[in-house]
Design an enzyme around this catalytic site. Sequence first.
Site, PDB file in Angstrom:
ATOM      1  CD  GLN A 296      22.985  52.506  90.142  1.00 32.58           C
ATOM      2  OE1 GLN A 296      23.144  52.551  91.306  1.00 32.58           O
ATOM      3  NE2 GLN A 296      21.579  52.718  89.577  1.00 32.58           N
ATOM      4  CE1 TYR A 325      12.255  58.605  85.607  1.00 32.93           C
ATOM      5  CE2 TYR A 325      10.747  56.294  84.838  1.00 32.93           C
ATOM      6  CZ  TYR A 325      11.306  58.134  85.469  1.00 32.93           C
ATOM      7  OH  TYR A 325      10.244  58.586  85.785  1.00 32.93           O
ATOM      8  CD  GLU A 346      19.602  60.907  82.094  1.00 34.10           C
ATOM      9  OE1 GLU A 346      19.782  59.622  82.845  1.00 34.10           O
ATOM     10  OE2 GLU A 346      19.405  61.757  82.983  1.00 34.10           O
ATOM     11  CG  ASP A 394      17.713  52.595  87.792  1.00 32.16           C
ATOM     12  OD1 ASP A 394      17.579  53.250  88.905  1.00 32.16           O
ATOM     13  OD2 ASP A 394      18.740  52.551  87.673  1.00 32.16           O
ATOM     14  CB  CYS A 421      17.019  54.332  94.433  1.00 36.65           C
ATOM     15  SG  CYS A 421      16.560  56.347  94.715  1.00 36.65           S
TER      16      CYS A 421
HETATM   17  N1  SAH Z   1      19.913  53.226  85.358  1.00 33.10           N
HETATM   18  C1  SAH Z   1      20.568  53.568  85.637  1.00 33.10           C
HETATM   19  C2  SAH Z   1      20.560  55.486  85.909  1.00 33.10           C
HETATM   20  C3  SAH Z   1      19.499  55.837  86.648  1.00 33.10           C
HETATM   21  S1  SAH Z   1      19.030  56.616  87.846  1.00 33.10           S
HETATM   22  C4  SAH Z   1      22.020  53.514  86.165  1.00 33.10           C
HETATM   23  O1  SAH Z   1      21.928  52.143  86.435  1.00 33.10           O
HETATM   24  O2  SAH Z   1      23.028  53.976  85.962  1.00 33.10           O
HETATM   25  C5  SAH Z   1      18.615  57.770  87.349  1.00 33.10           C
HETATM   26  C6  SAH Z   1      18.769  58.297  85.644  1.00 33.10           C
HETATM   27  O3  SAH Z   1      17.601  58.995  86.172  1.00 33.10           O
HETATM   28  C7  SAH Z   1      19.367  59.775  86.264  1.00 33.10           C
HETATM   29  O4  SAH Z   1      20.362  59.286  84.857  1.00 33.10           O
HETATM   30  C8  SAH Z   1      19.133  60.492  86.573  1.00 33.10           C
HETATM   31  O5  SAH Z   1      19.435  62.207  85.272  1.00 33.10           O
HETATM   32  C9  SAH Z   1      17.286  60.779  85.119  1.00 33.10           C
HETATM   33  N2  SAH Z   1      15.943  61.053  85.078  1.00 33.10           N
HETATM   34  C10 SAH Z   1      15.760  61.816  86.088  1.00 33.10           C
HETATM   35  N3  SAH Z   1      14.432  62.373  86.937  1.00 33.10           N
HETATM   36  C11 SAH Z   1      14.220  61.800  85.039  1.00 33.10           C
HETATM   37  C12 SAH Z   1      13.369  61.749  83.915  1.00 33.10           C
HETATM   38  N4  SAH Z   1      12.044  62.495  84.095  1.00 33.10           N
HETATM   39  N5  SAH Z   1      12.926  61.323  82.311  1.00 33.10           N
HETATM   40  C13 SAH Z   1      14.273  60.590  82.390  1.00 33.10           C
HETATM   41  N6  SAH Z   1      15.635  60.858  82.923  1.00 33.10           N
HETATM   42  C14 SAH Z   1      15.016  60.456  84.237  1.00 33.10           C
END
Ligand code: SAH
Length: 466
Positions: A296, A325, A346, A394, A421
Site C-alpha cells: 500500500q 489477494y 496471492e 482486496d 479500490c
Molecule cells: N491486501 C494486500 C494487497 C492488495 S492489492 C495489501 O493490502 O497490501 C491486490 C493484490 O492482489 C496484489 O498483490 C495483486 O498482485 C494480487 N492479485 C491480482 N489479481 C489476483 C488474482 N486473480 N488472484 C490473487 N491475487 C491477485
Amino acid sequence: MFFSKKEKKMGNKAPVSKNQELTVTIEDLTYQGMGVAKVEHYPLFIENALPTEKVMIHVLKAAKNYGFARVIKRLSTSDQRVELTEKHYLQTGIAPLQHLNYAAQLEFKRTQIVELLSKVHLENIQVAPTIGMDEPYHYRNKAQVPVRMVNGKLETGFFKKNSHIFVPLEDFFIQDKRIDEVIKSVRDILREFNIEPYDERQHSGVIRHIMVRRGYYTHDVMVVLVTRAKRLPMQDQIVAAIQAKCPDVRSLIQNVNQATTNVILGKQDKLLAGQNQIKDQLNGLTFNISPHSFYQVNPVQTEKLYQKVMAGAGLTGKETVIDAYCGIGTISLTLATKAAKVYGVEVVPEAVADAKLNAAANEIENTQFEIGTAEEWMQKWEEQGIKPDVIVVDPPRKGLAESLIESAVKMKPDKIIYVSCNPATLVRDLQLFLDQGFTVEQPIQPVDQFPQTVHVESVTVLKRKL
Ligand code: SAH
C-alpha cells in the site's frame, strides 16, 4: 436507433462546435475530476473547473453526444477552490483534485459511492464520512519516475495525462520528500556518468525508470534502476556514488526491461548492493517488501484502513480467516494476531515469498500462504471443506470474478470484508452478495488512501443472514 425527445429536438447534432467560445456554469464533477457544463443537455467536460463556477470556455472537441473544452477565463470562483501556485501537477495528472479543498475531496469520494449505490437502488446502504489525512501531501512511499532526454540533458519527471509529453519535475507534491531527494541524487549521478536515457521511438538508450520505495517507520530506501540494456555502463562507479550520496539506500537493484510496452518493471532483477528487500512496519508488525510485491502506498492511511478491517472482523481468537489477494500478507498477519488460522492467496510469487518471510519475522505461526489466483484457491479451499468465519477480499480495480463470489458464498462465512479500490466494481459485486443472503449493516467506510487524486478506497462489512 432510439432517441429521447430532447435528443430529437437537438437534431442529433452537437449544439456547440469545435473552437467555439462561450460562457457556461459548471454543474457537476466527474469521477475523474473534470467539471461538467451542459449546453441544451449536451455535456461538456472541462479540466480545472469546479461546480458553481462560471467560466468562459473554448471548445476543443465536439463529438455527437459530448464534448471537451478548456477554460479561457474564470468569471466566478467556487468557495471550495484551492488557488494553485504550480499548475504542473494538475496538468500532468499527478494530482487531478489539487484545485479542490481537502474537505471537499473527502466528500467527493463519499458521494461517488453514494451515487453508485443509488443507481442500483441500494440507497438504504449508508456511507460514512471519508477518513482523511491531517497532512494530505507528500504521503506516497513509492515512486516510479521515467527518465528521458530533454534538450540534451537527462531528466526525471512525468508524462502528461493521456499523452507522450514528458515534463521534468523535482517536487512531486504527493511523494515522500526523501524519495524526491533520492531521485534527484540518482539523476545527478546518471548525468555525471553520461548514462543515456531511454528513447521510446528508437527503443534505444540505457535507463528507462527509477523506482524508489521508502519505509515510513524504518526510513529504509530501495532504489531500482530499470534499464533497457542488460549491462549498466559504469556500474561499479554508479553504485559507489549512490551509496556515498544516499547512505539510507539499503537495497539497490537493477531491473532489466527490454520489452516495448509501458509496463514499468521487467522480469529480471540483479542485486547491485544491499538486500533484495527493504523493511517497514504497519500497526506494529514488520514487513519485508520486494521490488515486485504490492505494498500500500500510503502508510498512515493503511494503518487506519487495516484497523477498520480488524474492527469489522471482530475476531476473538477462535476464527478461521481467508485473505484472498493477500499481497505480502499485511492484512493476513494483522488478522492472524487475533485468529486461530489465516489462509492467504496471492498471484505474484515474490509477494508470497515475502508473506512467508513476514510471518516468520513476526513469529506468527498460524498462517498458510499459497501462490495462485484467488479464484482457483477459493474453489480449492471450498472443495477441501475449509470453513472460514471471515473472508477478506482486496481485489485490484476490476473487482471480483463471479466464480470467486460463488465459492465465497458456498463456504458460508459469517462475514465478508470487502476492501475496494474501485467503487464501481464494489457496487456491482455487492449486489451479487446481497442476492445470495448477505447484508450490509454498518456504513461503508471510505478511507482516503490517495489524497489529491480521484481514487476511492473503502471497507465494507457484509454479514450472512441465512
Ligand atoms: N491486501 C494486500 C494487497 C492488495 S492489492 C495489501 O493490502 O497490501 C491486490 C493484490 O492482489 C496484489 O498483490 C495483486 O498482485 C494480487 N492479485 C491480482 N489479481 C489476483 C488474482 N486473480 N488472484 C490473487 N491475487 C491477485
